[in-house]
Design an enzyme around this catalytic site. Structure first.
Site, PDB file in Angstrom:
ATOM      1  N   ARG A 176       0.845  -1.213   0.000  1.00 53.47           N
ATOM      2  CA  ARG A 176       0.000   0.000   0.000  1.00 53.47           C
ATOM      3  C   ARG A 176       0.877   1.259   0.000  1.00 53.47           C
ATOM      4  NH1 ARG A 176      -1.608   1.933   4.535  1.00 53.47           N
ATOM      5  NH2 ARG A 176      -2.357   0.004   5.467  1.00 53.47           N
ATOM      6  N   TYR A 225     -15.857  15.724 -17.228  1.00 54.47           N
ATOM      7  CA  TYR A 225     -16.200  14.323 -17.060  1.00 54.47           C
ATOM      8  C   TYR A 225     -17.294  14.153 -15.986  1.00 54.47           C
ATOM      9  CZ  TYR A 225     -15.711   9.424 -15.876  1.00 54.47           C
ATOM     10  OH  TYR A 225     -15.985   8.112 -15.614  1.00 54.47           O
ATOM     11  N   ASP A 282      -6.809  18.004 -15.984  1.00 53.87           N
ATOM     12  CA  ASP A 282      -7.104  16.610 -16.326  1.00 53.87           C
ATOM     13  C   ASP A 282      -6.694  16.446 -17.788  1.00 53.87           C
ATOM     14  OD1 ASP A 282      -8.263  14.211 -17.133  1.00 53.87           O
ATOM     15  OD2 ASP A 282     -10.010  14.445 -15.822  1.00 53.87           O
ATOM     16  N   LYS A 286      -7.658   5.196 -20.056  1.00 50.96           N
ATOM     17  CA  LYS A 286      -7.937   5.614 -21.431  1.00 50.96           C
ATOM     18  C   LYS A 286      -6.674   5.453 -22.287  1.00 50.96           C
ATOM     19  CE  LYS A 286     -11.736   6.536 -19.283  1.00 50.96           C
ATOM     20  NZ  LYS A 286     -12.045   7.822 -18.687  1.00 50.96           N
TER      21      LYS A 286
HETATM   22  C1  LIG Z   1     -12.621   8.329 -17.450  1.00 47.61           C
HETATM   23  C2  LIG Z   1     -12.246   9.679 -16.979  1.00 47.61           C
HETATM   24  C3  LIG Z   1     -11.997   9.927 -15.618  1.00 47.61           C
HETATM   25  C4  LIG Z   1     -12.205   8.875 -14.535  1.00 47.61           C
HETATM   26  O1  LIG Z   1     -11.312   7.827 -14.638  1.00 47.61           O
HETATM   27  P1  LIG Z   1     -11.640   6.287 -14.219  1.00 47.61           P
HETATM   28  O2  LIG Z   1     -10.369   5.606 -14.562  1.00 47.61           O
HETATM   29  O3  LIG Z   1     -12.824   5.852 -15.029  1.00 47.61           O
HETATM   30  O4  LIG Z   1     -11.937   6.290 -12.759  1.00 47.61           O
HETATM   31  C5  LIG Z   1     -11.594  11.204 -15.264  1.00 47.61           C
HETATM   32  N1  LIG Z   1     -11.448  12.181 -16.185  1.00 47.61           N
HETATM   33  C6  LIG Z   1     -11.690  11.966 -17.498  1.00 47.61           C
HETATM   34  C7  LIG Z   1     -11.505  13.094 -18.469  1.00 47.61           C
HETATM   35  C8  LIG Z   1     -12.095  10.717 -17.940  1.00 47.61           C
HETATM   36  O5  LIG Z   1     -12.349  10.528 -19.247  1.00 47.61           O
END
Ligand SMILES: *Cc1c(COP(=O)(O)O)cnc(C)c1O
Length: 380
Positions: free
Chosen positions: A46, A98, A170, A195
């Site tokens: 952890r 998001y 982000d 992603k």
């Molecule tokens: C998918 C996404 C998230 C969240 O991520 P997870 O891996 O699904 O928890 C945050 N920001 C953006 C822009 C995303 O496309």
């Protein structure tokens, strides 16, 4: 070293134990002490793990940062960042982003006494007017999911720094291959590595990258204290995925532009929202701040939700699924799928309306993708 080299070698060399060329998976919970009162470099997964450390160093190098942290999901990364703040603090968040981020901020963070203001950050005067003495963070997401709106990162960073406020970007949609927020003055870069960074639709993960050592200390503490770090196996998969990031991003970008230009010529398509098209209202900003666009964009279908549902029901190669950034092409309806957790009026105000379709263009041949959309549009 250049980006392509760092994607392959950043953060790890051959393993010192046996010379394994790829970072091994240290699939263990705990590590032996070397002696009484003598821990080794790791004690408990952890708090730290060699496979995780390799991925963290690699992502930090790619973003041009000094410290990287990886998390179980993108939302876990957001949870850790938001735990930097406390009741009475004020956060300014871009108003189109998001859906899961919106849900976390409105159903968890606001209830903890942190004040969150959703502001259209394309309007820099509105940003200036929203800043208060208690403002601690400005949260950007550019391009936004799903509307592909951009925020001017150097301009936002300059305003924030005048007021001693932290900034976050982000960077999930572009990855450091197409946009490097730290170089543009942003303090914290956040990713859903689920992603493009992993890119193969087989892992969920998140990452945070910073330059500041004190901020890094606090994030390291929170990663351990909250227990939100990524597992060794998942770190290994993301590390494998990231090695081909430059090649994949080039191909996503190329394929998506071909599909977007084709869609612009279709009579059943009302508007294509893609920052690489000259018709995008912020095309010039895109040219300045990004070096490419990736594979995800949106378009509006004439005939509203009924027409959209006929299109989604008719595709054969595009997969009807949430998420984006994988090798396979996906299609989805933000109003009822990815952004269902936003109230209808908030969606409408942002521009996420029932006629909107988001696609993630994968690495198939673009002519096959266009042929699929063409046959599907005949049923709309
Ligand atoms: C998918 C996404 C998230 C969240 O991520 P997870 O891996 O699904 O928890 C945050 N920001 C953006 C822009 C995303 O496309």
């Amino acid at each position: 070293m250049r980006f392509e080299t760092l994607a392959i070698h950043g953060g790890h060399g051959p393993d010192p134990a046996y010379g394994a060329v790829m970072q091994p998976i240290y699939q263990v919970s705990t590590f032996a002490f070397r002696g009484v009162q003598e821990p080794g470099p790791y004690d408990y997964t952890r708090s730290g793990n060699p496979t995780r450390a390799a991925l963290e160093k690699c992502l930090a190098a790619l973003e041009g940062g000094d410290h990287g942290f990886v998390f179980a999901t993108g939302m876990a990364a957001e949870t850790a960042v938001l735990a930097l703040f406390e009741a009475g603090d004020h956060l300014i968040v871009h108003n189109d982003l998001y859906g899961g981020t919106y849900r976390l901020l409105t159903s968890v963070v606001q209830k903890q006494g942190i004040d969150v203001n959703f502001v259209n950050l394309r309007d820099l005067d509105a940003l200036r007017a929203a800043i208060r003495p208690e403002t601690r963070l400005i949260w950007t997401e550019t391009p936004t999911n799903p509307l592909m709106n951009l925020q001017d990162l150097p301009a936002v960073a300059a305003i924030a720094h005048e007021h001693n406020v932290l900034t976050l970007c982000d960077n999930t949609f572009l990855t450091p291959y197409f946009q490097r927020p730290l170089d543009l003055g942003i303090d914290i870069v956040l990713h859903s590595t689920t992603k493009y960074i992993n890119g193969h639709s087989d892992v969920v993960g998140g990452a945070v990258i910073v330059r500041d050592a004190e901020l890094a200390e606090r994030l390291k503490f929170l990663q351990n204290a909250l227990g939100v770090a990524q597992s060794p196996m998942d770190c290994f998969l993301v590390l494998r995925g990231v090695k081909t990031l430059p090649l994949r991003m080039e191909a996503h970008h190329r394929n998506a532009l071909i599909v977007a230009e084709w869609l612009e010529g279709q009579s059943k398509v009302d508007r294509v929202l893609h920052p690489g098209l000259k018709s995008h209202p912020q095309y010039e900003l895109a040219q300045r701040q990004m070096t490419g666009c990736g594979g995800t964009f949106s378009f509006r279908v004439r005939g509203g939700q009924d027409a959209v549902f006929r299109l989604l029901g008719a595709v054969r190669l595009f997969i009807l699924a949430e998420s984006l950034g994988g090798v396979e092409s996906l299609i989805e309806h933000p109003w009822t799928m990815t952004h269902a957790s936003m109230p209808d009026d908030a969606k409408t105000e942002a521009g996420i309306t029932p006629d909107l379709v988001r696609i993630s263009v994968g690495l198939e041949h673009p002519e096959d993708l266009i042929a699929d959309l063409q046959q599907a549009f005949q049923k709309v």
